[in-house]
Design a protein around this motif. Structure first.
Motif, PDB file in Angstrom:
ATOM      1  N   UNK A  90       1.292 -11.320 -32.213  1.00  0.00           N
ATOM      2  CA  UNK A  90       1.970 -10.638 -33.316  1.00  0.00           C
ATOM      3  C   UNK A  90       2.594  -9.327 -32.855  1.00  0.00           C
ATOM      4  N   UNK A  91       1.901  -8.600 -31.971  1.00  0.00           N
ATOM      5  CA  UNK A  91       2.421  -7.313 -31.514  1.00  0.00           C
ATOM      6  C   UNK A  91       3.678  -7.467 -30.681  1.00  0.00           C
ATOM      7  N   UNK A  92       3.828  -8.597 -29.976  1.00  0.00           N
ATOM      8  CA  UNK A  92       4.979  -8.794 -29.099  1.00  0.00           C
ATOM      9  C   UNK A  92       6.081  -9.593 -29.781  1.00  0.00           C
ATOM     10  N   UNK A  93       5.726 -10.682 -30.413  1.00  0.00           N
ATOM     11  CA  UNK A  93       6.733 -11.588 -30.984  1.00  0.00           C
ATOM     12  C   UNK A  93       7.152 -11.226 -32.402  1.00  0.00           C
ATOM     13  N   UNK A  94       6.326 -10.507 -33.115  1.00  0.00           N
ATOM     14  CA  UNK A  94       6.661 -10.115 -34.497  1.00  0.00           C
ATOM     15  C   UNK A  94       6.379  -8.623 -34.637  1.00  0.00           C
ATOM     16  N   UNK A  95       7.142  -7.832 -33.914  1.00  0.00           N
ATOM     17  CA  UNK A  95       6.894  -6.398 -33.879  1.00  0.00           C
ATOM     18  C   UNK A  95       7.162  -5.758 -35.234  1.00  0.00           C
ATOM     19  N   UNK A  96       6.142  -5.067 -35.712  1.00  0.00           N
ATOM     20  CA  UNK A  96       6.231  -4.309 -36.959  1.00  0.00           C
ATOM     21  C   UNK A  96       5.117  -3.274 -36.926  1.00  0.00           C
ATOM     22  N   UNK A  97       5.150  -2.396 -37.882  1.00  0.00           N
ATOM     23  CA  UNK A  97       4.086  -1.382 -37.928  1.00  0.00           C
ATOM     24  C   UNK A  97       2.730  -2.040 -38.139  1.00  0.00           C
ATOM     25  N   UNK A  98       2.704  -3.108 -38.965  1.00  0.00           N
ATOM     26  CA  UNK A  98       1.438  -3.785 -39.227  1.00  0.00           C
ATOM     27  C   UNK A  98       0.907  -4.466 -37.977  1.00  0.00           C
ATOM     28  N   UNK A  99       1.768  -5.188 -37.266  1.00  0.00           N
ATOM     29  CA  UNK A  99       1.308  -5.921 -36.086  1.00  0.00           C
ATOM     30  C   UNK A  99       0.847  -4.971 -34.984  1.00  0.00           C
ATOM     31  N   UNK A 153       0.201   7.457 -28.652  1.00  0.00           N
ATOM     32  CA  UNK A 153       1.061   7.716 -27.494  1.00  0.00           C
ATOM     33  C   UNK A 153       1.380   6.416 -26.768  1.00  0.00           C
ATOM     34  N   UNK A 154       0.361   5.573 -26.565  1.00  0.00           N
ATOM     35  CA  UNK A 154       0.590   4.290 -25.887  1.00  0.00           C
ATOM     36  C   UNK A 154       1.526   3.395 -26.694  1.00  0.00           C
ATOM     37  N   UNK A 155       1.348   3.379 -28.018  1.00  0.00           N
ATOM     38  CA  UNK A 155       2.222   2.573 -28.861  1.00  0.00           C
ATOM     39  C   UNK A 155       3.666   3.038 -28.803  1.00  0.00           C
ATOM     40  N   UNK A 156       3.857   4.334 -28.721  1.00  0.00           N
ATOM     41  CA  UNK A 156       5.222   4.866 -28.611  1.00  0.00           C
ATOM     42  C   UNK A 156       5.858   4.476 -27.285  1.00  0.00           C
ATOM     43  N   UNK A 157       5.085   4.513 -26.211  1.00  0.00           N
ATOM     44  CA  UNK A 157       5.613   4.154 -24.889  1.00  0.00           C
ATOM     45  C   UNK A 157       5.892   2.653 -24.775  1.00  0.00           C
ATOM     46  N   UNK A 158       5.206   1.840 -25.589  1.00  0.00           N
ATOM     47  CA  UNK A 158       5.382   0.387 -25.506  1.00  0.00           C
ATOM     48  C   UNK A 158       6.537  -0.118 -26.363  1.00  0.00           C
ATOM     49  N   UNK A 159       7.142   0.735 -27.145  1.00  0.00           N
ATOM     50  CA  UNK A 159       8.217   0.293 -28.030  1.00  0.00           C
ATOM     51  C   UNK A 159       9.459  -0.083 -27.234  1.00  0.00           C
ATOM     52  N   UNK A 160      10.212  -1.029 -27.776  1.00  0.00           N
ATOM     53  CA  UNK A 160      11.510  -1.426 -27.248  1.00  0.00           C
ATOM     54  C   UNK A 160      11.449  -1.847 -25.773  1.00  0.00           C
ATOM     55  N   UNK A 161      10.403  -2.593 -25.440  1.00  0.00           N
ATOM     56  CA  UNK A 161      10.285  -3.123 -24.083  1.00  0.00           C
ATOM     57  C   UNK A 161      10.657  -4.598 -24.102  1.00  0.00           C
TER      58      UNK A 161
END
Length: 443
Positions: free
Chosen positions: A356-365, A258-266
């Protein structure tokens, strides 16, 4: 510019460095050690007894108690942290740094210590009677809520304070040009920019409540962690306790999704060319009244446990065989010898995961970053047993060493370091990094 276009600006547009990805995978794999241990132990369960232990009605009630407690604590912690963060970041205050430190200090007090101090200070014969005050002794749901909210609010405060200092004031000023007042502009525009910071802090608070045992046991409010602890200590066979811990981790994974979904496209990065700090608000005669709740909060969360502990130490007679002050000094040095390197190691491990989670957004990161929260959500007793289990089989010499303790602290508290770093990276323009890379390339 649509949301998708803004979201792409949050990334560098280049492939993630392979070395950084491998390092992040190594960190995430280390955090998953307790999960592997729990799965291995859970597979040893007897199918018939498993149904009675895991799927009994009482567990459903305990899960409901736990989720209700987590939601209420999060609400009250937000009501404490958001005004405090705004005061220390956006208002003209004397000794601003002092107030920031004061609002953060409750993090240094374990929740169960705060609960014990409040129990010792309240009721008949409590410490508060020394100054003529008397408070009813807290217990049950609201007792657990009050203690957990007091000592988890700094998780939100740290993130919100940092975000408020770095948000672009031009957006709120644009809102005022459209007819909003200062407060309307903050609530409708400024608060929206705090979403990554709030989500990072909220996730820590919820996971903390899910795994807490000390506070809820002292307040006599049963939660799911209580069932896990009872199963660990009441039975030599820890297979069923492993199943209960896995159920808690399943709930954690659902919250992480849920948190990951809310953090997308920010995308909240400031315009580097016109970047400037937000103007401070002069509270005038309201400065002292505004600081009064912060003083009360610090007094209850920090001063009360210290005074209570000193009171109980002083009232005990000294002897040549036992000196509590020397024991306290030794314990402080031992704590610092483990806490200081663990804090440095946490920050060093959190940086690549957050980057990686912010600058290289992907499912893996995103998966790598969110996996770090599993170490925080794993019950501490289960985490310790997992590390001991693995250490004795792979590196026996590491057993009962300071290095193993530092590693356990790092895996458990890694999630606390990721949130602030990630929220800051969301507000740093990618063009600054690209400019630095281009300058280095040219020279």
């Amino acid at each position: 510019m649509n949301r998708a276009a803004r979201a792409t600006q949050a990334t560098t547009g280049r492939a993630a460095p392979l070395g950084l990805v491998l390092f992040a995978v190594l960190i995430a794999s280390s955090v998953l050690i307790p999960l592997v241990y729990l799965v291995v132990r859970a597979l040893e369960a007897d199918a018939g007894s498993l149904v009675d232990i895991v799927f009994r009605t009482r567990n459903v009630v305990l899960i409901g108690n736990t989720l209700l407690l987590a939601a209420t604590v999060l609400l009250i912690a937000t009501l404490i942290a958001l005004p405090t963060a705004w005061l220390t970041a956006r208002a003209k205050l004397p000794l601003t740094r002092f107030w920031v430190v004061l609002a953060t200090l409750p993090l240094a007090v374990p929740g169960y210590i705060g609960a014990f101090a409040l129990l010792a200070a309240s009721g008949n014969g409590g410490t508060l009677e020394l100054i003529g005050w008397s408070l009813p002794r807290p217990s049950g749901f609201w007792g657990a809520v009050s203690i957990l909210a007091l000592y988890t609010a700094p998780y939100l405060f740290v993130n919100l304070h940092s975000a408020l200092q770095n948000t672009d004031p031009a957006l709120e000023e644009a809102g005022r040009s459209l007819g909003y007042s200062r407060w309307q502009g903050f609530w409708r525009i400024g608060v929206a920019q705090l979403r990554p910071a709030w989500l990072a802090g909220a996730l820590l608070i919820v996971l903390h409540v899910l795994g807490d045992f000390g506070v809820v046991s002292l307040m006599r409010f049963e939660t799911f962690s209580y069932a896990i602890y009872s199963q660990y200590v009441s039975s030599l066979d820890r297979v069923y306790a492993a199943w209960l811990a896995l159920i808690l981790l399943v709930i954690t994974i659902a919250i992480l999704l849920l948190e990951g979904r809310l953090m997308r496209r920010i995308y909240l990065a400031r315009n580097a060319k016109n970047s400037r700090p937000a103007p401070l608000v002069d509270l005038g005669r309201w400065t002292i009244p505004a600081l009064l709740p912060l003083v009360i909060y610090a007094a209850v969360a920090v001063l009360l446990p210290v005074v209570t502990a000193v009171h109980w130490i002083v009232r005990e007679p000294m002897s040549i065989f036992y000196n509590p002050w020397s024991e306290l000094a030794r314990a402080t040095l031992d704590t610092l010898s483990a806490a200081a390197p663990a804090a440095v190691l946490c920050a060093a491990c959190a940086l690549p995961l957050a980057y990686l989670a912010v600058r290289h957004q992907s499912r893996l990161s995103l998966l790598l970053a969110q996996s770090s929260y599993l170490g925080y959500a794993t019950p501490p007793l289960a985490l310790a047993l997992a590390l001991i289990f693995v250490t004795l089989r792979l590196v026996p010499d590491l057993y009962q060493t300071l290095s193993l303790l530092i590693l356990a602290y790092t895996l458990h508290f890694l999630a606390e370091a990721i949130g602030p770093i990630r929220s800051q990276l969301h507000q740093i323009p990618v063009r600054l990094e690209e400019s630095a890379v281009w300058k280095r390339y040219c020279t």
